[in-house]
Structure formats: structure tokens, C-alpha cells
Write a protein that holds these residues in place. Structure first.
Motif, PDB file in Angstrom:
ATOM      1  N   ASN A 180       0.855  -1.181   0.000  1.00 53.97           N
ATOM      2  CA  ASN A 180       0.000   0.000   0.000  1.00 53.97           C
ATOM      3  C   ASN A 180       0.889   1.228   0.000  1.00 53.97           C
ATOM      4  O   ASN A 180       1.824   1.314   0.805  1.00 53.97           O
ATOM      5  N   ILE A 181       0.586   2.182  -0.871  1.00 56.80           N
ATOM      6  CA  ILE A 181       1.269   3.480  -0.877  1.00 56.80           C
ATOM      7  C   ILE A 181       0.197   4.541  -0.738  1.00 56.80           C
ATOM      8  O   ILE A 181      -0.734   4.602  -1.545  1.00 56.80           O
ATOM      9  N   GLU A 182       0.315   5.396   0.286  1.00 58.85           N
ATOM     10  CA  GLU A 182      -0.745   6.353   0.578  1.00 58.85           C
ATOM     11  C   GLU A 182      -0.310   7.783   0.268  1.00 58.85           C
ATOM     12  O   GLU A 182       0.883   8.087   0.231  1.00 58.85           O
ATOM     13  N   ASP A 183      -1.310   8.651   0.087  1.00 59.29           N
ATOM     14  CA  ASP A 183      -1.011  10.055  -0.169  1.00 59.29           C
ATOM     15  C   ASP A 183      -1.159  10.931   1.075  1.00 59.29           C
ATOM     16  O   ASP A 183      -0.954  12.142   1.018  1.00 59.29           O
ATOM     17  N   GLY A 184      -1.528  10.313   2.217  1.00 60.38           N
ATOM     18  CA  GLY A 184      -1.477  11.055   3.465  1.00 60.38           C
ATOM     19  C   GLY A 184      -0.035  11.382   3.805  1.00 60.38           C
ATOM     20  O   GLY A 184       0.863  10.548   3.640  1.00 60.38           O
ATOM     21  N   HIS A 185       0.219  12.612   4.262  1.00 59.63           N
ATOM     22  CA  HIS A 185       1.581  13.075   4.484  1.00 59.63           C
ATOM     23  C   HIS A 185       1.834  13.197   5.984  1.00 59.63           C
ATOM     24  O   HIS A 185       0.900  13.451   6.746  1.00 59.63           O
ATOM     25  N   PRO A 186       3.082  12.998   6.440  1.00 57.85           N
ATOM     26  CA  PRO A 186       3.361  13.094   7.872  1.00 57.85           C
ATOM     27  C   PRO A 186       2.933  14.415   8.511  1.00 57.85           C
ATOM     28  O   PRO A 186       2.718  14.465   9.721  1.00 57.85           O
ATOM     29  N   ASP A 187       2.792  15.490   7.724  1.00 56.40           N
ATOM     30  CA  ASP A 187       2.367  16.767   8.309  1.00 56.40           C
ATOM     31  C   ASP A 187       0.860  16.827   8.537  1.00 56.40           C
ATOM     32  O   ASP A 187       0.331  17.840   9.011  1.00 56.40           O
ATOM     33  N   GLY A 188       0.153  15.727   8.202  1.00 56.82           N
ATOM     34  CA  GLY A 188      -1.285  15.695   8.412  1.00 56.82           C
ATOM     35  C   GLY A 188      -2.110  16.132   7.228  1.00 56.82           C
ATOM     36  O   GLY A 188      -3.351  16.087   7.267  1.00 56.82           O
ATOM     37  N   GLY A 189      -1.460  16.549   6.157  1.00 56.59           N
ATOM     38  CA  GLY A 189      -2.165  16.916   4.936  1.00 56.59           C
ATOM     39  C   GLY A 189      -1.991  15.847   3.880  1.00 56.59           C
ATOM     40  O   GLY A 189      -1.467  14.764   4.140  1.00 56.59           O
ATOM     41  N   LEU A 190      -2.428  16.161   2.678  1.00 47.87           N
ATOM     42  CA  LEU A 190      -2.278  15.251   1.549  1.00 47.87           C
ATOM     43  C   LEU A 190      -1.072  15.642   0.710  1.00 47.87           C
ATOM     44  O   LEU A 190      -0.882  16.816   0.388  1.00 47.87           O
ATOM     45  N   ALA A 191      -0.259  14.654   0.372  1.00 47.14           N
ATOM     46  CA  ALA A 191       0.809  14.890  -0.600  1.00 47.14           C
ATOM     47  C   ALA A 191       0.179  15.213  -1.944  1.00 47.14           C
ATOM     48  O   ALA A 191      -0.977  14.869  -2.213  1.00 47.14           O
ATOM     49  N   SER A 192       0.922  15.851  -2.797  1.00 51.24           N
ATOM     50  CA  SER A 192       0.381  16.158  -4.116  1.00 51.24           C
ATOM     51  C   SER A 192       0.112  14.852  -4.874  1.00 51.24           C
ATOM     52  O   SER A 192       0.852  13.876  -4.718  1.00 51.24           O
ATOM     53  N   PRO A 193      -0.943  14.828  -5.681  1.00 53.32           N
ATOM     54  CA  PRO A 193      -1.192  13.607  -6.458  1.00 53.32           C
ATOM     55  C   PRO A 193      -0.059  13.294  -7.418  1.00 53.32           C
ATOM     56  O   PRO A 193       0.208  12.131  -7.718  1.00 53.32           O
ATOM     57  N   GLU A 194       0.638  14.327  -7.890  1.00 53.97           N
ATOM     58  CA  GLU A 194       1.753  14.097  -8.804  1.00 53.97           C
ATOM     59  C   GLU A 194       2.879  13.339  -8.109  1.00 53.97           C
ATOM     60  O   GLU A 194       3.496  12.432  -8.703  1.00 53.97           O
ATOM     61  N   LEU A 195       3.151  13.686  -6.831  1.00 57.57           N
ATOM     62  CA  LEU A 195       4.208  12.989  -6.102  1.00 57.57           C
ATOM     63  C   LEU A 195       3.828  11.533  -5.858  1.00 57.57           C
ATOM     64  O   LEU A 195       4.645  10.624  -6.085  1.00 57.57           O
ATOM     65  N   THR A 196       2.598  11.294  -5.409  1.00 59.66           N
ATOM     66  CA  THR A 196       2.194   9.911  -5.154  1.00 59.66           C
ATOM     67  C   THR A 196       2.179   9.106  -6.447  1.00 59.66           C
ATOM     68  O   THR A 196       2.595   7.939  -6.460  1.00 59.66           O
ATOM     69  N   ALA A 197       1.720   9.712  -7.541  1.00 57.32           N
ATOM     70  CA  ALA A 197       1.730   9.020  -8.830  1.00 57.32           C
ATOM     71  C   ALA A 197       3.164   8.688  -9.247  1.00 57.32           C
ATOM     72  O   ALA A 197       3.430   7.602  -9.807  1.00 57.32           O
ATOM     73  N   ALA A 198       4.093   9.580  -8.968  1.00 56.40           N
ATOM     74  CA  ALA A 198       5.498   9.306  -9.310  1.00 56.40           C
ATOM     75  C   ALA A 198       6.036   8.135  -8.489  1.00 56.40           C
ATOM     76  O   ALA A 198       6.811   7.314  -8.995  1.00 56.40           O
ATOM     77  N   LYS A 199       5.631   8.044  -7.224  1.00 55.40           N
ATOM     78  CA  LYS A 199       6.040   6.903  -6.401  1.00 55.40           C
ATOM     79  C   LYS A 199       5.472   5.601  -6.972  1.00 55.40           C
ATOM     80  O   LYS A 199       6.174   4.588  -7.058  1.00 55.40           O
ATOM     81  N   VAL A 200       4.194   5.633  -7.336  1.00 58.55           N
ATOM     82  CA  VAL A 200       3.559   4.446  -7.921  1.00 58.55           C
ATOM     83  C   VAL A 200       4.305   4.021  -9.181  1.00 58.55           C
ATOM     84  O   VAL A 200       4.614   2.829  -9.380  1.00 58.55           O
ATOM     85  N   ALA A 201       4.598   4.987 -10.053  1.00 55.41           N
ATOM     86  CA  ALA A 201       5.285   4.664 -11.305  1.00 55.41           C
ATOM     87  C   ALA A 201       6.678   4.099 -11.048  1.00 55.41           C
ATOM     88  O   ALA A 201       7.117   3.158 -11.737  1.00 55.41           O
ATOM     89  N   ALA A 202       7.377   4.644 -10.062  1.00 49.00           N
ATOM     90  CA  ALA A 202       8.729   4.154  -9.758  1.00 49.00           C
ATOM     91  C   ALA A 202       8.685   2.725  -9.236  1.00 49.00           C
ATOM     92  O   ALA A 202       9.513   1.888  -9.609  1.00 49.00           O
ATOM     93  N   VAL A 203       7.718   2.442  -8.374  1.00 50.80           N
ATOM     94  CA  VAL A 203       7.580   1.073  -7.858  1.00 50.80           C
ATOM     95  C   VAL A 203       7.196   0.120  -8.983  1.00 50.80           C
ATOM     96  O   VAL A 203       7.737  -0.998  -9.083  1.00 50.80           O
TER      97      VAL A 203
END
Length: 277
Positions: A109-132
Motif C-alpha cells: 500500500n502506498i498512501e497520499d497522506g503526508h506526515p504533516d497531516g495533509g495530503l501529498a500532491s497527487p503528482e508525487l504519489t503518482a510518481a512513487k507508484v510509477a517508480a515502484v
């Protein structure tokens, strides 16, 4: 390993949703395996709390690897909650998942919740998905959006925008915890053409009802860990009570000992050789 990947993918296309129990240590994973569950996930809250660490803070890299190594011999398909991948560098996230895959893990599972309590940008999470996806072809990438979890205003359009972006980046499934009702679940299922994962809610829709909505996977999340803590406290309170009302019998010492030796056994065989369901 390719056969294990295929087996895990196939569990998302059966005649009922995959019920995925989420474990936090060897004993819990072995117990769920002994009940006949073909796949087990991890719960980041349980793993973090058991190690004295905070959840959703991106600090579980070493714990996830340690637990995957410990669970590797179990006759079960394992998927790991890596939160946001313990990094905002997609390459580092892919490296972590590749290490997990080398330990026999078949999904993350890779989530877009960010340690600061907000949402990471969808572009960043999509880049993580693509890299994996590029690093470990075949492994099941379940992309989670926390649009409901983190109380985003008008969460459905934001969740669907994110779900489509993650799907387009190569996600095999979309996880939408906190979806509030059946109509919203159906809207998520209709919006993406990959398996949709929701969180089990006590008193909420049954597996049969979720199947009718098109849901492919139902996770227990942190529920089982919290229930275990609750049962421990109830047993402790009963021990301290003069009334001694009694509680349901927990697993025996011998049963727990047998679970520690489960590796290499039939995943449907419960402690003592009794077929578990």
C-alpha cells in the motif's frame, strides 16, 4: 515469485471480495494464516505501536523490513503497508519496495497522506507508484487516497481525481478508507477500472453487500490490533475484579507456541491440525 504475484492478483478477481486481515507481528500473521486466509496485510498503526513508534510519520522502514523478513517463511501471501514509502523521493520508495519484494512480499500500500497531516500532491504519489511499478513489475501496488481520512472538503471529486492519476501511473488497485456510504463506494468503483479496496467498518456493509457494489478487497486495517488491545484490557480488568465475571477463553499457551512453528505448514491448518475457517 511470478506465480505468487499472479496468485495475489487473482484474489482480487474472485466471486467475493478478498477479506484481508492486517497483522502487526508474527503471532498475529500466523494466527490469521492458520484461519485459512490466503493473504495477510500489515497494519502500520499496529506495527508502529508495537515498536513504540508513531504511525503515519514515515519512520517504519526498518520495522517493515524486519517484519517482512520474520513473516517470510509463513505459507501466506504478504502485502505491506509502507505508508508513503518512508520518503518523498520516488526512487527511494522504489528501493524500499524492491527490498520487500526480495523478502517475498507480493504487494504494498502506498498512501497520499503526508506526515504533516495533509495530503501529498497527487503528482508525487503518482510518481512513487510509477517508480515502484518500474522497479518491481508484477507486484500489486495498492494506491491509497486519504481524501476522506483527512477530512478534505468535498472529498469525492478530489479522491476520484487522485484515484485516476494513480491508476494511470500503474496502480493495480485503489484503496479508499473512510468512504462513508454505499453510494460513494459505488461512485469510486465506477470511476476506476482497477480493483477497489475499502476498510471494513463494524456495523457497515457486509462482504456480500460490498461484492454487489463491485468492491474487490476489504481490509481490516488497525481494527484487529485495537481489538486485541481491548481484549487484553478486558481480561486484565476481569482479573482485577472481585466479581470475576469471566471472558471468552483466549488461545491457550500451547496454541500460541504452535503458531510460532507454523512456517511451512498448510495455511488452512489451524493449531492442533484442525481445519480453520
Amino acid at each position: 515469485m511470478t506465480d505468487r504475484y499472479a496468485a495475489f492478483h487473482a484474489l482480487h478477481h474472485g466471486d467475493r471480495p478478498l477479506l484481508l486481515p492486517n497483522a502487526w507481528d508474527h503471532a498475529s500473521a500466523a494466527a490469521f494464516t492458520a484461519r485459512g486466509h490466503p493473504a495477510v496485510g500489515t497494519t502500520s498503526l499496529g506495527v508502529a505501536a508495537a515498536a513504540g513508534l508513531p504511525d503515519a510519520a514515515g519512520v517504519l522502514r526498518a520495522e517493515n523490513l524486519r517484519l517482512a523478513r520474520l513473516l517470510r517463511p509463513l505459507p501466506v501471501l504478504l502485502t505491506v503497508d509502507v505508508e508513503g514509502g518512508c520518503s518523498d523521493d520516488p526512487a527511494a520508495v522504489a528501493d524500499l519496495v524492491a527490498e520487500l519484494a526480495d523478502l517475498g512480499v507480493v504487494g504494498v500500500n502506498i498512501e497520499d497522506g503526508h506526515p504533516d497531516g495533509g495530503l501529498a500532491s497527487p503528482e508525487l504519489t503518482a510518481a512513487k507508484v510509477a517508480a515502484v511499478r518500474a522497479a518491481v513489475p508484477g507486484l500489486f501496488v495498492n494506491a491509497r487516497t486519504d481524501a476522506w481520512w483527512l477530512a478534505v472538503p468535498d472529498p469525492l471529486p478530489e479522491a476520484l481525481r487522485r484515484a485516476r492519476a494513480y491508476r494511470d501511473a500503474g496502480a493495480d488497485g485503489i484503496f479508499a478508507p473512510g468512504v462513508p456510504d454505499a453510494a460513494t463506494v459505488a461512485a469510486v468503483v465506477d470511476a476506476v477500472d482497477v480493483p477497489v479496496n475499502v476498510l471494513h467498518r463494524p456495523g457497515g456493509p457486509t462482504l456480500a453487500e460490498l461484492r454487489n457494489l463491485g468492491v474487490a478487497r476489504v481490509s481490516t486495517g488497525s481494527l484487529l490490533y485495537r481489538a486485541a488491545l481491548g481484549a487484553a484490557l478486558a481480561a486484565l480488568d476481569e482479573a482485577a475484579s472481585a466479581a470475576g465475571a469471566g471472558a471468552a477463553d483466549p488461545p491457550s499457551y500451547a496454541e500460541v507456541q504452535r503458531l510460532s512453528g507454523l512456517s511451512g505448514r498448510d495455511p488452512g491448518a489451524a493449531p492442533g491440525g484442525v481445519r480453520g475457517r
